[in-house]
Design a protein around this motif. Structure first.
Motif, PDB file in Angstrom:
ATOM      1  N   SER A  25       0.811  -1.223   0.000  1.00 33.43           N
ATOM      2  CA  SER A  25       0.000   0.000   0.000  1.00 33.43           C
ATOM      3  C   SER A  25       0.843   1.270   0.000  1.00 33.43           C
ATOM      4  O   SER A  25       0.371   2.336   0.419  1.00 33.43           O
ATOM      5  N   GLU A  44      -6.949  -1.612  -2.608  1.00 30.75           N
ATOM      6  CA  GLU A  44      -6.773  -1.404  -1.181  1.00 30.75           C
ATOM      7  C   GLU A  44      -7.135   0.038  -0.839  1.00 30.75           C
ATOM      8  O   GLU A  44      -6.432   0.971  -1.226  1.00 30.75           O
ATOM      9  N   GLN A  46      -6.860   1.930   1.729  1.00 36.53           N
ATOM     10  CA  GLN A  46      -5.821   2.688   2.412  1.00 36.53           C
ATOM     11  C   GLN A  46      -4.777   3.204   1.417  1.00 36.53           C
ATOM     12  O   GLN A  46      -4.292   4.338   1.533  1.00 36.53           O
ATOM     13  N   GLU A  49      -6.329   6.036  -0.644  1.00 29.25           N
ATOM     14  CA  GLU A  49      -6.418   7.236   0.193  1.00 29.25           C
ATOM     15  C   GLU A  49      -5.051   7.911   0.312  1.00 29.25           C
ATOM     16  O   GLU A  49      -4.937   9.136   0.260  1.00 29.25           O
ATOM     17  N   ARG A  50      -4.002   7.108   0.447  1.00 29.96           N
ATOM     18  CA  ARG A  50      -2.646   7.665   0.529  1.00 29.96           C
ATOM     19  C   ARG A  50      -2.278   8.354  -0.787  1.00 29.96           C
ATOM     20  O   ARG A  50      -1.654   9.429  -0.789  1.00 29.96           O
TER      21      ARG A  50
END
Length: 223
Positions: A25, A44, A46, A49-50
């Motif tokens: 990720s 994923e 996460q 979002e990153r």
């Protein structure tokens, strides 16, 4: 933060490093045929979002997905023969014709996503934006990692990075791995079309952004 030089392609060790980073990720900056992109795995939340946080954008700007070939249409789109969840056949045929005509190349195709994917890329309205880049290093990476969520390597509203120096200035240690393949070949963004919005008379998809492929070329491919 690691910088990988890709002057003569990528080694198996390089590809393993890249794959491990995105599967954890983390973020990757990679070359494409248009501009440099910032990338991660699309499945994923996460990781996505990153990616969006580094870019400075939110759910209203879902990232496109880069793929290694036209087979991704069968794998990622809602096929016409899949019941109520399928897309209209005319839309799928338009997407297929455009992929055959312009992939690999600077054309991003928005179409209805396969509902079972379960990817949370943002406010997509059930669609997914797909492109196969015409860049040997990008295709090496995608061959190792599978599809990647990729958006231009810049902060929202700033000029896209066309070399590694510009990309590192934007993101620095927010990115785990940078792949340096020199200056971007074109520096132009991809054209984006939405086949979920075919004109009833012309049968042309809605033009979202003009880039490396013209509307006339798209019209000729669908004629």
């Amino acid at each position: 933060m690691e910088i990988i030089k890709a002057d003569g392609g990528l080694s198996a060790e390089n590809l393993a490093t890249i794959d491990e980073a995105v599967k954890s990720s983390k973020l990757l900056v990679m070359p494409t045929d248009t501009v440099y992109g910032i990338a991660t795995i699309p499945f994923e939340p996460q990781a996505v979002e990153r990616l969006q946080s580094a870019k400075g954008r939110g759910e209203d700007f879902p990232p496109p997905v880069l793929v290694s070939g036209p087979a991704a249409l069968e794998e990622l789109l809602a096929l016409p023969n899949s019941g109520l969840s399928g897309m209209p056949r005319a839309q799928f045929e338009a997407a297929s014709k455009l992929a055959q005509a312009f992939w690999p190349g600077p054309l991003t195709i928005i179409a209805k996503a396969r509902p079972s994917l379960g990817w949370d890329l943002g406010k997509t309205g059930g669609t997914i934006a797909l492109r196969m880049p015409n860049h040997p290093v990008a295709l090496e990476i995608l061959g190792a990692t599978g599809p990647l969520a990729v958006t231009s390597a810049n902060r929202h509203g700033a000029p896209p990075a066309t070399n590694l120096s510009a990309a590192t200035a934007y993101f620095w240690d927010k990115v785990a791995v940078y792949v340096d393949a020199g200056e971007s070949p074109s520096g132009l963004p991809s054209t984006i079309v939405d086949v979920t919005r075919l004109d009833t008379e012309t049968r042309l998809p809605r033009l979202i952004r003009q880039g490396g492929v013209s509307l006339d070329e798209i019209s000729a491919a669908l004629a």
